[in-house]
Design a protein around this motif. Structure first.
Motif, PDB file in Angstrom:
ATOM      1  N   GLU A  12      -2.574  13.394   5.256  1.00 59.05           N
ATOM      2  CA  GLU A  12      -3.858  13.368   5.957  1.00 59.05           C
ATOM      3  C   GLU A  12      -3.658  13.349   7.470  1.00 59.05           C
ATOM      4  O   GLU A  12      -4.386  14.024   8.216  1.00 59.05           O
ATOM      5  CB  GLU A  12      -4.660  12.143   5.507  1.00 59.05           C
ATOM      6  N   ILE A  13      -2.655  12.600   7.934  1.00 59.26           N
ATOM      7  CA  ILE A  13      -2.369  12.573   9.364  1.00 59.26           C
ATOM      8  C   ILE A  13      -1.834  13.930   9.827  1.00 59.26           C
ATOM      9  O   ILE A  13      -2.171  14.419  10.921  1.00 59.26           O
ATOM     10  CB  ILE A  13      -1.371  11.451   9.694  1.00 59.26           C
ATOM     11  N   LEU A  14      -1.017  14.581   8.999  1.00 62.44           N
ATOM     12  CA  LEU A  14      -0.512  15.910   9.333  1.00 62.44           C
ATOM     13  C   LEU A  14      -1.656  16.911   9.482  1.00 62.44           C
ATOM     14  O   LEU A  14      -1.636  17.769  10.378  1.00 62.44           O
ATOM     15  CB  LEU A  14       0.462  16.378   8.256  1.00 62.44           C
ATOM     16  N   THR A  64     -12.661   4.893   7.425  1.00 57.15           N
ATOM     17  CA  THR A  64     -13.187   4.402   6.152  1.00 57.15           C
ATOM     18  C   THR A  64     -13.973   5.525   5.487  1.00 57.15           C
ATOM     19  O   THR A  64     -15.027   5.928   5.982  1.00 57.15           O
ATOM     20  CB  THR A  64     -14.098   3.185   6.373  1.00 57.15           C
ATOM     21  N   GLY A  65     -13.453   6.016   4.404  1.00 56.58           N
ATOM     22  CA  GLY A  65     -14.165   7.029   3.640  1.00 56.58           C
ATOM     23  C   GLY A  65     -14.076   8.418   4.234  1.00 56.58           C
ATOM     24  O   GLY A  65     -13.435   8.663   5.260  1.00 56.58           O
ATOM     25  N   MET A  66     -14.765   9.328   3.575  1.00 59.95           N
ATOM     26  CA  MET A  66     -14.725  10.730   3.977  1.00 59.95           C
ATOM     27  C   MET A  66     -15.438  10.969   5.305  1.00 59.95           C
ATOM     28  O   MET A  66     -15.010  11.813   6.106  1.00 59.95           O
ATOM     29  CB  MET A  66     -15.361  11.593   2.882  1.00 59.95           C
ATOM     30  N   ILE A  67     -16.520  10.231   5.549  1.00 61.57           N
ATOM     31  CA  ILE A  67     -17.263  10.412   6.792  1.00 61.57           C
ATOM     32  C   ILE A  67     -16.404  10.037   7.994  1.00 61.57           C
ATOM     33  O   ILE A  67     -16.369  10.749   9.004  1.00 61.57           O
ATOM     34  CB  ILE A  67     -18.562   9.591   6.776  1.00 61.57           C
ATOM     35  N   VAL A  73     -11.556  14.378  12.383  1.00 63.53           N
ATOM     36  CA  VAL A  73     -11.280  15.816  12.390  1.00 63.53           C
ATOM     37  C   VAL A  73     -12.084  16.503  13.488  1.00 63.53           C
ATOM     38  O   VAL A  73     -11.567  17.365  14.221  1.00 63.53           O
ATOM     39  CB  VAL A  73     -11.598  16.437  11.011  1.00 63.53           C
ATOM     40  N   LEU A  74     -13.349  16.131  13.627  1.00 67.69           N
ATOM     41  CA  LEU A  74     -14.193  16.723  14.661  1.00 67.69           C
ATOM     42  C   LEU A  74     -13.668  16.388  16.058  1.00 67.69           C
ATOM     43  O   LEU A  74     -13.616  17.264  16.943  1.00 67.69           O
ATOM     44  CB  LEU A  74     -15.625  16.217  14.497  1.00 67.69           C
ATOM     45  N   LYS A  75     -13.242  15.150  16.267  1.00 71.80           N
ATOM     46  CA  LYS A  75     -12.720  14.755  17.572  1.00 71.80           C
ATOM     47  C   LYS A  75     -11.426  15.489  17.891  1.00 71.80           C
ATOM     48  O   LYS A  75     -11.217  15.939  19.030  1.00 71.80           O
ATOM     49  CB  LYS A  75     -12.493  13.237  17.594  1.00 71.80           C
ATOM     50  N   GLU A  76     -10.552  15.651  16.902  1.00 72.30           N
ATOM     51  CA  GLU A  76      -9.303  16.372  17.132  1.00 72.30           C
ATOM     52  C   GLU A  76      -9.577  17.847  17.424  1.00 72.30           C
ATOM     53  O   GLU A  76      -8.904  18.460  18.271  1.00 72.30           O
ATOM     54  CB  GLU A  76      -8.390  16.234  15.907  1.00 72.30           C
ATOM     55  N   GLY A  77     -10.549  18.434  16.725  1.00 73.81           N
ATOM     56  CA  GLY A  77     -10.891  19.826  16.972  1.00 73.81           C
ATOM     57  C   GLY A  77     -11.435  20.034  18.374  1.00 73.81           C
ATOM     58  O   GLY A  77     -11.070  21.004  19.056  1.00 73.81           O
TER      59      GLY A  77
END
Length: 259
Positions: A12-14, A64-67, A73-77
């Motif tokens: 997940e981190i990758l 915590t969780g999918m959200i 993911v949004l912040k990394e993008g």
């Protein structure tokens, strides 16, 4: 015996590392060119993510969780897009300068489709853009851009962003001012030559009104403009230096606005 362990958490981190890198690769200059196959971009992103996975700080990855994971993911993008866009947007300097040059010498109507930007660009702007791209490769500036992305994990770890939108907006405003200054410096030899030619044509129109200076001036402007472009081609390293300096400043400003 070497024991390799790879858990679901590591995967997940990758993926989070891959999101930032892939967003950067798809918009960065040279790496994000539209004529580069998508398989090459994806393969490069995956390879870089795997290589730097062991050295990335993972302590800030808590969700915590999918959200919560989707937010990261949004912040990394957004982080990858801002860094890549900060480098890529500096190409607009040379395109803007080429547009002004073609307006001065009378080639503004002669536009062509650029596969890199998927837009109509002027001939001189497209020519200068490819020259600057070659200088980017010759000076290893594409290595600097890639190193800037990798070094961003030292100051902005995964899920360690703190977006300062005011600082980012100020960086874009400063870039707009620098774009006009650098572009007009590039245009100055052409602009000065065409201005002198217009003065000469104006004097000749008064001295010899029977001559059609409009028809004569079109050919003279094109001829003079191409001649000055040929004579000033040696100034291309200096032009590239202006653009690369602005590119470095924009990348640093974007990273500073996210931590």
């Amino acid at each position: 015996m070497i024991d390799y362990t790879f858990s679901l958490v590591d995967f997940e981190i990758l993926l989070l590392i891959l999101v930032r890198i892939s967003c950067f690769v798809f918009v960065a200059p040279f790496y994000g060119m539209n004529n580069v196959p998508s398989r090459v971009k994806i393969g490069l992103s995956v390879l870089i993510a795997i290589l730097i996975f062991g050295s990335v700080d993972k302590t800030a990855v808590t969700y915590t969780g999918m959200i919560g994971y989707a937010v990261i993911v949004l912040k990394e993008g957004i982080t990858g897009l801002l860094i890549g866009l900060a480098a890529n947007i500096c190409n607009s300097i040379i395109l803007f300068a080429g547009n002004i040059i073609d307006m001065d010498i009378g080639l503004a109507m002669a536009q062509e489709f650029d596969p890199m930007t998927k837009a109509q660009v002027t001939i001189t702007g497209n020519l200068y853009q490819y020259f600057v791209l070659l200088m980017l490769l010759a000076t290893n500036m594409h290595h600097y851009i890639l190193r800037a992305l990798i070094d961003s994990y030292e100051v902005i770890p995964v899920n360690g962003q703190s977006f300062d939108w005011e600082s980012i907006a100020n960086s874009w405003v400063q870039y707009m001012g620098d774009m006009f200054v650098i572009a007009f410096r590039i245009v100055l030899p052409i602009f000065a030559s065409i201005m002198i030619l217009n003065c000469i044509l104006g004097i000749m129109a008064k001295v010899a009104p029977q001559m059609n200076m409009f028809a004569v001036g079109i050919q003279l402007k094109v001829l003079l403009g191409l001649t000055v472009l040929f004579l000033t081609i040696t100034l291309l390293p200096g032009i590239s230096d202006f653009i690369f300096t602005e590119m470095k400043r924009m990348i640093v400003s974007m990273i500073e606005g996210m931590y």
